[in-house]
Design a protein around this motif. Structure first.
Motif, PDB file in Angstrom:
ATOM      1  N   TYR A   1       0.995  12.112   0.700  1.00 33.73           N
ATOM      2  CA  TYR A   1       0.124  11.368   0.212  1.00 33.73           C
ATOM      3  C   TYR A   1      -1.523  12.008   0.053  1.00 33.73           C
ATOM      4  O   TYR A   1      -2.153  11.964  -1.091  1.00 33.73           O
TER       5      TYR A   1
ATOM      6  N   ALA B   1       1.045   0.532   5.150  1.00 30.78           N
ATOM      7  CA  ALA B   1       0.371   0.137   3.683  1.00 30.78           C
ATOM      8  C   ALA B   1       0.236  -1.214   4.038  1.00 30.78           C
ATOM      9  O   ALA B   1       1.227  -1.123   4.695  1.00 30.78           O
TER      10      ALA B   1
ATOM     11  N   LEU C   1      -2.358   2.869   1.159  1.00 30.88           N
ATOM     12  CA  LEU C   1      -2.110   3.694   1.529  1.00 30.88           C
ATOM     13  C   LEU C   1      -2.864   3.798   2.375  1.00 30.88           C
ATOM     14  O   LEU C   1      -4.066   4.424   2.541  1.00 30.88           O
TER      15      LEU C   1
END
Length: 423
Positions: free
Chosen positions: A26, A304, A329
């Motif tokens: 991420y 998510a 996310l």
């Protein structure tokens, strides 16, 4: 730096290391492209993955983004959602889930449910929740080696939500098995193939038969559980169909147990990795509410959520055409340093400042108050009922799932005493 410099991003097919710790992945995308566009390659709508806290908040709170792909595409005849049209029972159940509804239908159903998940109702349930937790911990603590998921984190929330719905104890193991099967179609468990949908459809058919039978049997019943209250509301003129009641009950069972299971298991993993925090919580139980909030931020049980663009819009530097798929996310947003200082540090003294573990906006988790109570009570029971929780070996096996994220197995070798700590 351009989004084009990044490798393709997808929520399916991650390797085991990245599933267990997705946060470095991420971070890479968030720093380069807080909103990252992926072309579908099939002629369908493109997908925009949203990594930054600010833009995730916008997706969750703005009516420009909704849950219905048919509305987004402008094609009223389109099949909405990923479930194949032939899976009729499955589509009926999921189509009646609150989380997949837009107003006004969402507003009507949520108003029917809000009172049953209010802080006062949950406060009244706390003694019973504590009793259920203590009973499970007592059984778990008798074993030298135990799977925390199988022995505690999974059955605990199922027992709680079953009590809320008024489901007999003898049916609860069967209901959990079917809830797990149903999840194979509603998550990113990428390697399930057609068999996953078939198992989910079979579970949906069994759920439908079970809850339709309950609806028939409970008409005029004096019980005060949630299922009976929904039936009473429908018979009193509320806009609830039988299929709506079936879908709502199944949704509460699945969402109400999968998320809390993951939260509990991952919180234990975090505590085992941070023994000083574990000791602090044992010595100061009043810190548990803040700690539960931090566990939700640090390693969210739902990573998510998907929306669809109802109009042309702008996210970050990206123009998002109407009909596009937008994936927010939550796990990335909760580790965004622009919102949370030192986001990779587990800090149970951190102010509970709008973490997104329960979402945001009209789809903010209906059962958030109940889930918080389960987390606080469940973790307290484990800390005080199993002195060796923080020591010994562990074997962790994560589910192949980057939406409902957490261990499928967490086998602990429990020591017999409270561990000494080194600073």
């Amino acid at each position: 730096m351009s989004s084009a410099t990044l490798p393709r991003f997808d929520l399916k097919g991650w390797d085991k290391t990245d599933i267990a710790n997705p946060y470095p992945v991420y971070q890479r995308y968030r720093e380069v492209a807080p909103v990252h566009r992926e072309a579908s390659g099939t002629g369908g709508p493109d997908t925009f993955f949203v990594f930054s806290y600010e833009e995730v908040v916008r997706v969750l709170s703005n009516r420009l983004f909704g849950r219905d792909s048919a509305v987004a595409s402008g094609d009223a005849t389109a099949v909405s959602g990923p479930i194949p049209a032939e899976q009729q029972a499955l589509r009926s159940i999921i189509g009646n889930w609150l989380v997949f509804m837009d107003p006004p239908r969402h507003t009507e159903l949520r108003s029917q449910l809000n009172a049953e998940f209010s802080p006062s109702v949950v406060a009244g349930l706390r003694p019973r929740i504590r009793q259920l937790a203590d009973e499970l911990v007592a059984r778990l603590g008798q074993r030298r080696q135990a799977d925390l998921v199988e022995g505690f984190a999974a059955p605990f929330p199922i027992l709680v939500i079953s009590e809320l719905l008024g489901i007999p104890a003898e049916d609860q193991e069967w209901l959990r098995a079917n809830a797990v099967a149903l999840q194979e179609a509603s998550t990113t468990r990428a390697r399930q193939g057609a068999n996953g949908y078939a198992r989910a459809e079979a579970a949906a058919q069994e759920f439908t038969r079970y809850f339709r039978r309950e609806v028939d049997q409970r008409r005029g019943d004096a019980r005060e559980d949630l299922l009976t209250l929904l039936i009473r509301a429908r018979d009193g003129g509320a806009p609830l169909s039988v299929d709506g009641i079936v879908g709502t009950c199944v949704h509460l069972l699945t969402a109400g147990h999968e998320t809390t299971t993951n939260l509990l298991a991952k919180a234990v993993l975090a505590l085992r990795a941070h023994p000083l925090v574990l000791d602090e919580l044992r010595g100061a139980p009043e810190l548990m509410p803040a700690a539960a909030e931090e566990f939700l931020r640090y390693d969210a049980p739902v990573q998510a959520v998907t929306r669809w663009a109802y109009q042309d819009s702008l996210l970050g530097d990206c123009e998002v055409p109407r009909g596009s798929r937008v994936v927010a996310l939550l796990g990335s947003a909760n580790r965004d340093p622009a919102r949370f200082p030192q986001p990779d540090v587990l800090d149970i003294h951190r102010p509970a400042d709008r973490q997104l573990g329960f979402g945001l906006g009209i789809h903010y988790c209906l059962g958030a108050t109940l889930a918080r109570a389960e987390a606080e009570i469940g973790l307290s029971a484990l800390l005080h009922g199993i002195p060796g929780l923080g020591g010994g070996d562990q074997q962790v096996e994560y589910a192949d799932d980057m939406v409902f994220h957490g261990p499928a197995r967490l086998v602990l070798t429990l020591s017999d005493r409270t561990e000494g700590r080194q600073s």
